[in-house]
Write a protein that holds these residues in place. Structure first.
Motif, PDB file in Angstrom:
ATOM      1  N   ARG A 137       0.830  -1.208   0.000  1.00  0.00           N
ATOM      2  CA  ARG A 137       0.000   0.000   0.000  1.00  0.00           C
ATOM      3  C   ARG A 137       0.860   1.251   0.000  1.00  0.00           C
ATOM      4  NH1 ARG A 137      -4.886   2.371   3.764  1.00  0.00           N
ATOM      5  NH2 ARG A 137      -4.364   4.544   3.348  1.00  0.00           N
ATOM      6  N   ARG A 138       1.962   1.235   0.766  1.00  0.00           N
ATOM      7  CA  ARG A 138       2.768   2.450   0.887  1.00  0.00           C
ATOM      8  C   ARG A 138       4.224   2.139   0.566  1.00  0.00           C
ATOM      9  NH1 ARG A 138       3.453   5.243   5.565  1.00  0.00           N
ATOM     10  NH2 ARG A 138       3.207   3.351   6.819  1.00  0.00           N
ATOM     11  N   TRP A 139       4.833   3.042  -0.170  1.00  0.00           N
ATOM     12  CA  TRP A 139       6.249   2.955  -0.519  1.00  0.00           C
ATOM     13  C   TRP A 139       6.949   4.216  -0.019  1.00  0.00           C
ATOM     14  CZ3 TRP A 139       7.936  -1.016  -4.077  1.00  0.00           C
ATOM     15  CH2 TRP A 139       6.903  -1.753  -4.668  1.00  0.00           C
ATOM     16  N   ASP A 147       1.403   6.644  -1.296  1.00  0.00           N
ATOM     17  CA  ASP A 147       0.257   5.845  -0.866  1.00  0.00           C
ATOM     18  C   ASP A 147      -0.523   5.440  -2.113  1.00  0.00           C
ATOM     19  OD1 ASP A 147      -2.283   4.953   0.032  1.00  0.00           O
ATOM     20  OD2 ASP A 147      -2.081   6.099   1.878  1.00  0.00           O
ATOM     21  N   THR A 148      -0.506   4.131  -2.439  1.00  0.00           N
ATOM     22  CA  THR A 148      -1.123   3.666  -3.677  1.00  0.00           C
ATOM     23  C   THR A 148      -2.635   3.538  -3.568  1.00  0.00           C
ATOM     24  OG1 THR A 148      -0.908   1.305  -3.129  1.00  0.00           O
ATOM     25  CG2 THR A 148       0.961   2.362  -4.217  1.00  0.00           C
ATOM     26  N   VAL A 149      -3.173   3.567  -2.354  1.00  0.00           N
ATOM     27  CA  VAL A 149      -4.627   3.505  -2.182  1.00  0.00           C
ATOM     28  C   VAL A 149      -5.221   4.915  -2.265  1.00  0.00           C
ATOM     29  CG1 VAL A 149      -6.514   2.888  -0.636  1.00  0.00           C
ATOM     30  CG2 VAL A 149      -4.522   1.381  -0.844  1.00  0.00           C
ATOM     31  N   PHE A 174       7.428   2.937 -11.910  1.00  0.00           N
ATOM     32  CA  PHE A 174       8.792   3.218 -11.459  1.00  0.00           C
ATOM     33  C   PHE A 174       9.128   2.505 -10.151  1.00  0.00           C
ATOM     34  CE2 PHE A 174       8.737   7.219 -14.131  1.00  0.00           C
ATOM     35  CZ  PHE A 174       9.812   6.840 -14.930  1.00  0.00           C
ATOM     36  N   VAL A 175       8.192   2.481  -9.173  1.00  0.00           N
ATOM     37  CA  VAL A 175       8.537   1.876  -7.882  1.00  0.00           C
ATOM     38  C   VAL A 175       8.739   0.374  -7.997  1.00  0.00           C
ATOM     39  CG1 VAL A 175       7.443   3.653  -6.472  1.00  0.00           C
ATOM     40  CG2 VAL A 175       6.095   1.656  -7.182  1.00  0.00           C
ATOM     41  N   ASP A 239      11.705   1.785  -0.745  1.00  0.00           N
ATOM     42  CA  ASP A 239      11.427   0.788   0.302  1.00  0.00           C
ATOM     43  C   ASP A 239       9.917   0.597   0.429  1.00  0.00           C
ATOM     44  OD1 ASP A 239      14.156   0.324   1.484  1.00  0.00           O
ATOM     45  OD2 ASP A 239      13.981   2.484   1.824  1.00  0.00           O
ATOM     46  N   VAL A 240       9.513  -0.615   0.777  1.00  0.00           N
ATOM     47  CA  VAL A 240       8.112  -0.900   1.050  1.00  0.00           C
ATOM     48  C   VAL A 240       7.842  -0.593   2.516  1.00  0.00           C
ATOM     49  CG1 VAL A 240       6.329  -2.681   1.175  1.00  0.00           C
ATOM     50  CG2 VAL A 240       7.956  -2.677  -0.715  1.00  0.00           C
ATOM     51  N   LEU A 241       6.819   0.224   2.793  1.00  0.00           N
ATOM     52  CA  LEU A 241       6.466   0.577   4.160  1.00  0.00           C
ATOM     53  C   LEU A 241       5.303  -0.261   4.699  1.00  0.00           C
ATOM     54  CD1 LEU A 241       6.660   4.485   3.940  1.00  0.00           C
ATOM     55  CD2 LEU A 241       8.374   2.912   4.840  1.00  0.00           C
ATOM     56  N   GLU A 242       4.384  -0.642   3.811  1.00  0.00           N
ATOM     57  CA  GLU A 242       3.170  -1.335   4.273  1.00  0.00           C
ATOM     58  C   GLU A 242       2.554  -2.132   3.146  1.00  0.00           C
ATOM     59  OE1 GLU A 242      -1.301   0.111   5.531  1.00  0.00           O
ATOM     60  OE2 GLU A 242       0.403   1.388   6.058  1.00  0.00           O
TER      61      GLU A 242
END
Length: 242
Positions: A137-139, A147-149, A174-175, A239-242
């Motif tokens: 969900r978050r990077w 936040d992809t949502v 890109f991410v 980095d992946v946060l969530e």
């Protein structure tokens, strides 16, 4: 029963507006058809549409001016906009995209081409198949959170920046490919859903708009870098946060 996508068509030509609105309704869309910027504002005050089809030449406030206002307003900033115009030169096309249009269609056009353009924009803004699958969900991209949502960027100063459909589609790619050069052709095909040779400057303009949100100094971009003769690379740590 599936709710139809809601469009707002803004064009001051009464007969053209009536016929186009009727055709779009036959193609399954819900359409509000209005003649000018003031009427558009009235619709937006009641409800945000899934997409706005906006004519360039309008009485009073013209299309580019309306688009600037939409992109400057956090409430309407992410609403997709397809510009219509009778002007076909590249300067106008570049200008429309730089101001924030998601796509650009020159009159005259076939109704089925307009339908195809609308559906392509909706796929990438509504996640109906054109977007890559995003499990996290978050990077974190350098100092910025994506936040992809919510489809927003959280900046280091705590402010939030909404992303347009084109910006979200690009950043989503890109991410998932950090430190990998993505060619203009690949980016065009993956995010716009149509031939890359239609208007290849569109990707450069969309990347420029995205840089302006990711970098404190977009004139010296660090997050997304151009690779001469090839394309672009996301060079910031991811980095992946969530």
């Amino acid at each position: 029963m599936e709710t139809p996508y809601h469009l707002v068509l803004v064009d001051d030509d009464h007969e053209f507006r009536r016929l186009l609105a009727e055709d779009l309704r036959r193609r399954g869309f819900s359409v509000d058809a209005v003649a000018d910027a003031a009427a558009l504002d009235g619709v937006l005050a009641q409800r945000l549409p899934d997409l706005i089809v906006l004519d360039w030449m309008l009485p009073g406030e013209d299309g580019p001016s309306v688009l600037r206002r939409l992109r400057a307003n956090p409430r309407t900033q992410a609403v997709p906009v397809l510009m219509l115009t009778a002007r076909s030169d590249d300067f106008d096309r570049v200008f429309g995209l730089e101001v924030g249009a998601d796509d650009y269609l020159t009159k005259p056009f076939l109704p089925r081409e307009l339908e195809a353009r609308i559906k392509a924009i909706l796929r990438r803004t509504r996640g109906t198949g054109a977007q890559p699958s995003l499990a996290p969900r978050r990077w974190r991209i350098g100092p910025v959170e994506f936040d992809t949502v919510a489809r927003t960027l959280l900046l280091p100063d705590g402010t939030s920046q909404p992303l347009t459909g084109s910006e979200f589609a690009l950043l989503s790619l890109f991410v998932q490919h950090p430190n990998e050069v993505l060619t203009r052709d690949y980016l065009m095909r993956a995010t716009r859903g149509r031939s890359a040779d239609v208007f290849d400057r569109a990707i450069d303009i969309a990347v420029s708009r995205l840089r302006a949100k990711l970098d404190a100094d977009p004139q010296a971009p660090r997050a997304i870098r151009a690779v001469r003769g090839q394309g672009y690379v996301l060079a910031a740590p991811v980095d992946v946060l969530e």
